[in-house]
Design a protein around this motif. Structure first.
Motif, PDB file in Angstrom:
ATOM      1  N   LYS A   1       9.058  -7.599  -8.905  1.00 37.57           N
ATOM      2  CA  LYS A   1       9.052  -7.341  -7.620  1.00 37.57           C
ATOM      3  C   LYS A   1       8.967  -8.820  -7.038  1.00 37.57           C
ATOM      4  O   LYS A   1       8.494  -9.826  -7.597  1.00 37.57           O
ATOM      5  N   THR A   2       9.089  -8.620  -5.535  1.00 38.32           N
ATOM      6  CA  THR A   2       8.970 -10.194  -5.212  1.00 38.32           C
ATOM      7  C   THR A   2       7.485 -10.388  -4.869  1.00 38.32           C
ATOM      8  O   THR A   2       6.771  -9.419  -4.907  1.00 38.32           O
ATOM      9  N   ALA A   3       7.145 -11.577  -4.680  1.00 40.09           N
ATOM     10  CA  ALA A   3       5.776 -12.071  -4.357  1.00 40.09           C
ATOM     11  C   ALA A   3       5.118 -11.205  -3.259  1.00 40.09           C
ATOM     12  O   ALA A   3       3.986 -10.821  -3.139  1.00 40.09           O
ATOM     13  N   LYS A   4       6.047 -11.010  -2.078  1.00 38.76           N
ATOM     14  CA  LYS A   4       5.753 -10.256  -1.081  1.00 38.76           C
ATOM     15  C   LYS A   4       5.410  -8.940  -1.509  1.00 38.76           C
ATOM     16  O   LYS A   4       4.209  -8.342  -0.954  1.00 38.76           O
ATOM     17  N   GLN A   5       6.051  -8.105  -2.174  1.00 32.88           N
ATOM     18  CA  GLN A   5       5.665  -6.670  -2.576  1.00 32.88           C
ATOM     19  C   GLN A   5       4.471  -6.680  -3.419  1.00 32.88           C
ATOM     20  O   GLN A   5       3.421  -6.046  -3.272  1.00 32.88           O
ATOM     21  N   ARG A   6       4.269  -7.743  -4.380  1.00 29.99           N
ATOM     22  CA  ARG A   6       3.007  -7.929  -5.239  1.00 29.99           C
ATOM     23  C   ARG A   6       1.890  -7.872  -4.558  1.00 29.99           C
ATOM     24  O   ARG A   6       0.960  -7.468  -4.812  1.00 29.99           O
ATOM     25  N   VAL A   7       1.914  -8.879  -3.717  1.00 31.16           N
ATOM     26  CA  VAL A   7       0.860  -9.046  -2.621  1.00 31.16           C
ATOM     27  C   VAL A   7       0.415  -7.675  -1.888  1.00 31.16           C
ATOM     28  O   VAL A   7      -0.740  -7.376  -1.881  1.00 31.16           O
ATOM     29  N   ALA A   8       1.418  -7.026  -1.311  1.00 36.12           N
ATOM     30  CA  ALA A   8       1.083  -5.942  -0.473  1.00 36.12           C
ATOM     31  C   ALA A   8       0.711  -4.758  -1.352  1.00 36.12           C
ATOM     32  O   ALA A   8      -0.392  -4.226  -1.045  1.00 36.12           O
ATOM     33  N   GLU A   9       1.044  -4.720  -2.763  1.00 38.08           N
ATOM     34  CA  GLU A   9       0.483  -3.720  -3.470  1.00 38.08           C
ATOM     35  C   GLU A   9      -1.012  -3.890  -3.935  1.00 38.08           C
ATOM     36  O   GLU A   9      -1.528  -3.117  -3.960  1.00 38.08           O
ATOM     37  N   GLU A  10      -1.376  -5.067  -4.026  1.00 38.08           N
ATOM     38  CA  GLU A  10      -2.781  -5.688  -4.508  1.00 38.08           C
ATOM     39  C   GLU A  10      -3.693  -5.264  -3.190  1.00 38.08           C
ATOM     40  O   GLU A  10      -4.747  -4.778  -3.373  1.00 38.08           O
ATOM     41  N   ASN A  11      -2.989  -5.671  -2.027  1.00 37.39           N
ATOM     42  CA  ASN A  11      -3.679  -5.546  -0.824  1.00 37.39           C
ATOM     43  C   ASN A  11      -3.947  -4.069  -0.560  1.00 37.39           C
ATOM     44  O   ASN A  11      -5.100  -3.803   0.043  1.00 37.39           O
ATOM     45  N   ALA A  12      -2.929  -3.147  -1.005  1.00 38.94           N
ATOM     46  CA  ALA A  12      -3.335  -1.700  -0.831  1.00 38.94           C
ATOM     47  C   ALA A  12      -4.329  -1.241  -1.618  1.00 38.94           C
ATOM     48  O   ALA A  12      -4.900  -0.061  -1.342  1.00 38.94           O
ATOM     49  N   LYS A  13      -4.713  -1.847  -2.625  1.00 42.88           N
ATOM     50  CA  LYS A  13      -5.681  -1.297  -3.517  1.00 42.88           C
ATOM     51  C   LYS A  13      -7.199  -1.766  -3.276  1.00 42.88           C
ATOM     52  O   LYS A  13      -8.157  -1.149  -3.493  1.00 42.88           O
ATOM     53  N   LEU A  14      -7.250  -2.748  -2.210  1.00 45.38           N
ATOM     54  CA  LEU A  14      -8.490  -3.030  -1.490  1.00 45.38           C
ATOM     55  C   LEU A  14      -9.104  -2.073  -0.759  1.00 45.38           C
ATOM     56  O   LEU A  14      -8.315  -1.253  -0.336  1.00 45.38           O
ATOM     57  N   PRO A  15     -10.401  -1.991  -0.804  1.00 43.78           N
ATOM     58  CA  PRO A  15     -11.130  -1.046  -0.110  1.00 43.78           C
ATOM     59  C   PRO A  15     -10.900  -1.287   1.265  1.00 43.78           C
ATOM     60  O   PRO A  15     -11.190  -2.401   1.870  1.00 43.78           O
TER      61      PRO A  15
END
Length: 90
Positions: A76-90
């Motif tokens: 995945k692009t870095a942008k996609q990976r960051v978005a996925e990680e941010n979506a996991k944050l409370p």
């Protein structure tokens, strides 16, 4: 389709860059080209391992490997990976 990336430096910043490098343009191009080479090697290694694990035929050229890796969701692009990680944050 080729992409062009450009940056604008102030005259002062350019002079500072010239202090550490006699050809700032060549240095910049080399830095980007080298990072692309490293990422390409990472993608090919990831793709090859997953393809072998799943019994998938490996394409004969780098562009096809990269395209298929994205299509299969193996990278995945870095942008996609960051978005996925941010979506996991409370």
């Amino acid at each position: 389709m080729a992409k062009t990336i450009s940056i604008e430096l102030s005259d002062t910043d350019y002079k500072v860059f010239e202090y550490v490098n006699d050809t700032p343009e060549a240095w910049s191009e080399n830095a980007i080209t080298n990072r692309i080479r490293i990422a390409r090697e990472e993608i090919i290694a990831t793709y090859t391992k997953k393809a072998l694990d799943e019994g998938v035929s490996i394409p004969s050229n780098t562009a096809s490997i990269i395209d298929d890796a994205y299509a299969r969701g193996w990278i995945k692009t870095a942008k996609q990976r960051v978005a996925e990680e941010n979506a996991k944050l409370p």
